[in-house]
Design an enzyme around this catalytic site. Sequence first.
Site, PDB file in Angstrom:
ATOM      1  N   GLY A  27       0.817  -1.201   0.000  1.00  0.00           N
ATOM      2  CA  GLY A  27       0.000   0.000   0.000  1.00  0.00           C
ATOM      3  C   GLY A  27       0.855   1.257   0.000  1.00  0.00           C
ATOM      4  O   GLY A  27       2.056   1.220   0.265  1.00  0.00           O
ATOM      5  N   CYS A  28       0.223   2.389  -0.295  1.00  0.00           N
ATOM      6  CA  CYS A  28       0.968   3.647  -0.411  1.00  0.00           C
ATOM      7  C   CYS A  28       1.445   4.157   0.944  1.00  0.00           C
ATOM      8  O   CYS A  28       2.631   4.478   1.115  1.00  0.00           O
ATOM      9  CB  CYS A  28       0.113   4.689  -1.124  1.00  0.00           C
ATOM     10  N   TYR A  29       0.544   4.237   1.918  1.00  0.00           N
ATOM     11  CA  TYR A  29       0.965   4.667   3.252  1.00  0.00           C
ATOM     12  C   TYR A  29       2.007   3.706   3.831  1.00  0.00           C
ATOM     13  O   TYR A  29       2.948   4.123   4.503  1.00  0.00           O
ATOM     14  CB  TYR A  29      -0.232   4.708   4.197  1.00  0.00           C
TER      15      TYR A  29
END
Length: 342
Positions: free
Chosen positions: A146-148
């Site tokens: 995921g990005c976070y």
Amino acid sequence: MKIKVGILGASGYAGNELVRILLNHPKVEISYLGSSSSVGQNYQDLYPNTPLNLCFENKNLDELELDLLFLATPHEFSAKLLNENLLKKMKIIDLSADFRLKNPKDYELWYKFTHPNQELLQNAVYGLCELYKEEIKKASLVANPGCYTTCSILSLYPLFKEKIIDFNSVIIDAKSGVSGAGRSAKVENLFCEVNENIKAYGLASHRHTPEIEEHLSYAAKEKITLQFTPHLVPMQRGILISAYANLKEDLQEQDIRDIYTKYYQNNKFIRLLPPQSLPQTRWVKSSNFADINFSVDQRTKRVIVLGAIDNLIKGAAGQAVQNMNLMFDFDEDEGLKFFANL
């Protein structure tokens, strides 16, 4: 000779970035765009700025002659779709969360569904290239992070690996541009709702929390729990995290810089910035770089770590291509040699 790739979910923001990057990759041919709702529609009708003259199709995946399939699909989709027979035919990079977590119970707790494919779940390789490069090279199924989580893990990994912080003291404050919420129409993402406004969301419940904890626990070699709070900010793209942790001993900034250098000096996409140069989202916009820096607060005995990435590139499509490069023994930065246009 070029490899043939397909994309399911190319109509979303991350999917479109994937198309953009792959069109400029010298060793890739986009052979298939899959969709159940846009069959027959030309991709240029959807994204006129993208020079891809290819129509969406809805074929049985077993019929496809591909070397690699990217899945940029909603959560739960790939968990039901994938099987061992398909993985014998082609490699898979899944940009959804369906194969990121090893504990099936985490899907029930955080994603509210029972994982239907637990054997594949255990065999999937987590695609954070800087941490699991050798495993990715041998993988047939890669779970793109995921990005976070990408920004948070990369920013904090050396501190956990060297055990120089109090693990229970870690707080991550994260801010993301609106594209991180996806392309689907939602009232809360309309211009008048997000412009000139910053809001927190997912307090103590954001789905990236267990992903961050799982891989920082691997680094620490013990189970860790941390606080993660994301915010939506009025910009199109980019993530900036500010993380705080108590130091276990009296360390100077150069001591910590030496630790980060030890882990990241040979990584093509991690930039440990010079002292006093703090990460900014505009410096990584539309690039696959992760910028990291830190400061030691001698008064509070805390280290403050900052990290910045483009949520659609290093946080999604760029990292997927980086994984593809490793899986097919291409240069790791093939097709990714671009930087922010200020």
